[in-house]
Design an enzyme around this catalytic site. Structure first.
Site, PDB file in Angstrom:
ATOM      1  N   CYS A 122       0.831  -1.204   0.000  1.00  0.00           N
ATOM      2  CA  CYS A 122       0.000   0.000   0.000  1.00  0.00           C
ATOM      3  C   CYS A 122       0.870   1.261   0.000  1.00  0.00           C
ATOM      4  O   CYS A 122       1.447   1.574  -1.028  1.00  0.00           O
ATOM      5  CB  CYS A 122      -0.989  -0.046   1.167  1.00  0.00           C
ATOM      6  SG  CYS A 122      -2.491   0.856   0.776  1.00  0.00           S
ATOM      7  N   HIS A 168      -3.610  -5.019   0.560  1.00  0.00           N
ATOM      8  CA  HIS A 168      -3.047  -5.557   1.809  1.00  0.00           C
ATOM      9  C   HIS A 168      -3.112  -7.089   1.816  1.00  0.00           C
ATOM     10  O   HIS A 168      -4.076  -7.667   2.336  1.00  0.00           O
ATOM     11  CB  HIS A 168      -3.809  -5.007   3.010  1.00  0.00           C
ATOM     12  CG  HIS A 168      -3.554  -3.567   3.257  1.00  0.00           C
ATOM     13  ND1 HIS A 168      -2.501  -3.114   4.022  1.00  0.00           N
ATOM     14  CD2 HIS A 168      -4.206  -2.465   2.825  1.00  0.00           C
ATOM     15  CE1 HIS A 168      -2.518  -1.798   4.057  1.00  0.00           C
ATOM     16  NE2 HIS A 168      -3.540  -1.369   3.346  1.00  0.00           N
ATOM     17  N   GLU A 218      -1.555  -9.116   3.576  1.00  0.00           N
ATOM     18  CA  GLU A 218      -1.374  -9.710   4.909  1.00  0.00           C
ATOM     19  C   GLU A 218      -2.684 -10.178   5.532  1.00  0.00           C
ATOM     20  O   GLU A 218      -2.694 -11.084   6.357  1.00  0.00           O
ATOM     21  CB  GLU A 218      -0.653  -8.720   5.843  1.00  0.00           C
ATOM     22  CG  GLU A 218      -1.428  -7.468   6.252  1.00  0.00           C
ATOM     23  CD  GLU A 218      -1.277  -6.295   5.281  1.00  0.00           C
ATOM     24  OE1 GLU A 218      -0.984  -6.528   4.093  1.00  0.00           O
ATOM     25  OE2 GLU A 218      -1.477  -5.141   5.717  1.00  0.00           O
TER      26      GLU A 218
HETATM   27  N1  GLN Z   1      -1.860   6.683   2.836  1.00  0.00           N
HETATM   28  C1  GLN Z   1      -1.969   5.949   1.631  1.00  0.00           C
HETATM   29  C2  GLN Z   1      -3.330   6.123   0.964  1.00  0.00           C
HETATM   30  O1  GLN Z   1      -4.265   6.548   1.591  1.00  0.00           O
HETATM   31  C3  GLN Z   1      -1.690   4.477   1.860  1.00  0.00           C
HETATM   32  C4  GLN Z   1      -2.684   3.811   2.746  1.00  0.00           C
HETATM   33  C5  GLN Z   1      -2.194   2.506   3.302  1.00  0.00           C
HETATM   34  O2  GLN Z   1      -1.016   2.225   3.296  1.00  0.00           O
HETATM   35  N2  GLN Z   1      -3.097   1.711   3.833  1.00  0.00           N
HETATM   36  O3  GLN Z   1      -3.469   5.813  -0.189  1.00  0.00           O
END
Ligand code: GLN
Length: 530
Positions: free
Chosen positions: A380, A506, A508
């Site tokens: 992310c 994600h 994970e």
């Molecule tokens: N801050 C980034 C976004 O909003 C990544 C978010 C995250 O890593 N969950 O896109």
């Protein structure tokens, strides 16, 4: 009719109610019963999505896009079934429903009160889970005696009255401390938690007593006498090295049989072979693999709970011990310091995150990994950092940034997703939950997943800016995963390196002990080879 199991906690927090609940779910499911798990959180936040990871640990995201408490991660990992929006409920949500009903006039002018309106709403959310399930297992967050928890406990008391003893079961997790100077285990805190619960009108049926030392017979007798719980239903939940041993210990202590007997249900044979295999792999792991996790919440490692677990699952599959080195991205790194900090590591993981703090260090680490062919998985925000680094240092897009960190960036390689303009309102403004992603044939992502179509969970506001696709591709980046429509970049990789891959989602959240996530397995494989 479904049977209801309530898991409550006494004495103090952090005793592992989530793991206990998850373990009970696993045991009953392994007998072939259908189970559903849910967590009630007594805080007033409407969901944990806006809560600081420093205070509350990771925000776990379900397939259907709910931002939930990290205990749901334990439920999914142990029980191996997906939770949903209904699996997580805060007092804030309960009050929000009640107040919305009040505004709609649904209460017909009655005085709206905690009893019955709030408690009825809690009961509704518990019993709504019953259909198609043999067991509804509800965990109540917080500790018995907390003011916030009272409406939930009152609802449980009422459900016992409504449904009868044969359909409800109360489990209390307590703590039996060992007092060194006295050389004794002390039962008084557990007694008091049980008194407190009885004061509310709830008699615990089973006690799970955490302790660092094994109980002797007299401790069982004493706890049983003072808490009014049958001696065979007092279970010594002794400290373990690895939380995945807990279901095995409960099984040895006959917990599944005790539960079935209470409900007058058949005690079926339990199949935990998949679980045992994972534990055996862990036990027999040789050598180690060292992964640096670079983030800003490292002082509160619960913030990376699912990532840590996913690394453990993958390591067990490869029969390796995992050593995680936490790298604080809030610190400033020049090359020398990076050499020192990352010396001896086999691979790097840059997890998700929010806000500008630590971004420069993460960019420096991504560059370090790329230029030295150190296996790197970016998740992310980690993927976004990899895109910024590549744009700046390879494509010479000097001002490349994300509009999250520089709203007026002249070269916004990462920018706010289309349609998400309301940044000021914090809740519910993200792309959340499972989305399909298409992979490019022959890419590292494709080889890793062994499939051309995958589904992964998202939680982000920003995305890769399509205006920069071609220039990055021309410079050697492979955009190997895109959304179903092809509009959004989901995965980037740098084929020159052995394993240099960033994902907008994600992974994970989908790793299981006996079914580790392929991205984590292949990160470790590459790290072992490196
Ligand atoms: N801050 C980034 C976004 O909003 C990544 C978010 C995250 O890593 N969950 O896109």
């Amino acid at each position: 009719m479904a049977k209801y199991i309530f898991v409550m906690g006494g004495v103090l927090s952090s005793l592992g109610k989530g793991i206990a609940t998850a373990s009970i779910g696993l045991l009953l499911k392994s007998m072939g019963y259908k189970v559903v798990l849910q967590k009630f959180d007594p805080y007033l936040n409407v969901d944990p999505g806006t809560m600081s990871p420093f205070q509350h640990g990771e925000v776990f995201v379900t397939n259907d896009g709910a931002e939930t408490d990290l205990d749901l991660g334990h439920y999914e990992r142990f029980v191996d079934q997906d939770c949903s929006r209904e699996s997580s409920c805060s007092a804030g949500q309960v009050y929000e429903s009640v107040l919305t009903n009040e505004r709609k006039g649904i209460y017909l002018g009655n005085t709206v009160q905690v009893i019955p309106h709030v408690t009825d709403e809690i009961k509704r959310r518990i019993t709504a889970q019953a259909e198609g399930n043999d067991f509804v297992i509800s965990e109540i967050g917080g500790t018995v005696g907390d003011i916030e928890g009272l409406p939930f406990l009152e609802a449980i008391r009422q459900l016992h009255l409504d449904l009868g003893n044969e359909n409800t079961l109360n489990i209390l997790l307590t703590y039996v401390p060992y007092i060194k100077s006295a050389g004794e285990l002390k039962t008084k805190p557990s007694q008091h938690s049980a008194y407190k619960l009885r004061e509310i009108g709830i008699q615990p049926d089973i006690l799970l007593c955490r302790s660092e030392k094994q109980f002797g017979d007299e401790i069982y007798s004493k706890i049983s006498l003072f808490t009014n719980v049958a001696k065979e239903c007092v279970i010594n939940a002794i400290d373990v090295n690895c939380v995945y041993e807990i279901p095995m210990n409960y099984n040895k202590a006959n917990l599944p049989e005790i539960i079935c007997r209470h409900f007058k249900m058949e005690t079926r044979p339990i199949d935990l072979s998949h679980w045992q295999e994972f534990l055996d792999n862990r036990k027999h792991s040789e050598d180690s693999v060292k992964i640096a996790v670079c983030g800003k919440y490292i002082r509160h490692q619960d913030a990376y709970k699912s990532i840590v677990e996913a690394l453990y699952h993958a390591a067990a599959k490869l029969k390796k011990k995992i050593i995680i080195t936490w790298v604080d991205s809030e610190r400033v790194f020049d090359r020398n310091r990076l050499d020192k900090e990352l010396s001896g590591i086999d691979g790097i993981l840059i997890p998700g995150g929010f806000g500008i703090h630590g971004i420069d260090s993460k960019i420096a680490i991504a560059q370090y990994a790329r230029t030295r062919n150190i296996p790197l998985l970016g998740i992310c925000l980690g993927m976004q950092v990899m895109a910024i680094e590549f744009a700046r240092n390879v494509c010479k897009i000097d001002l490349a940034h994300s509009t999250e960190f520089d709203e007026n960036s002249a070269q916004p390689v990462i920018r706010l997703m289309e349609g998400l303009s309301n940044q000021k309102q914090r809740g519910k403004t993200m792309r959340l939950g499972a989305y399909t992603c298409k992979l490019s044939e022959g890419s590292l992502a494709h080889r890793t997943y062994g499939s051309l179509k995958i589904s992964e969970r998202h939680r982000h506001r920003y995305e890769f800016n399509n205006d920069y696709r071609q220039i990055m591709i021309d410079a050697g980046l492979c955009l190997s995963g895109v959304s179903e429509s092809g509009d959004m970049v989901e995965i980037l990789e740098y084929p020159t390196n052995d394993f240099y891959l960033g994902v907008q989602f994600h992974p994970e959240f989908k790793s299981r002990p006996h079914r580790p996530h392929p991205l984590f397995v292949n990160l470790l494989r590459a790290a072992i080879k490196a």
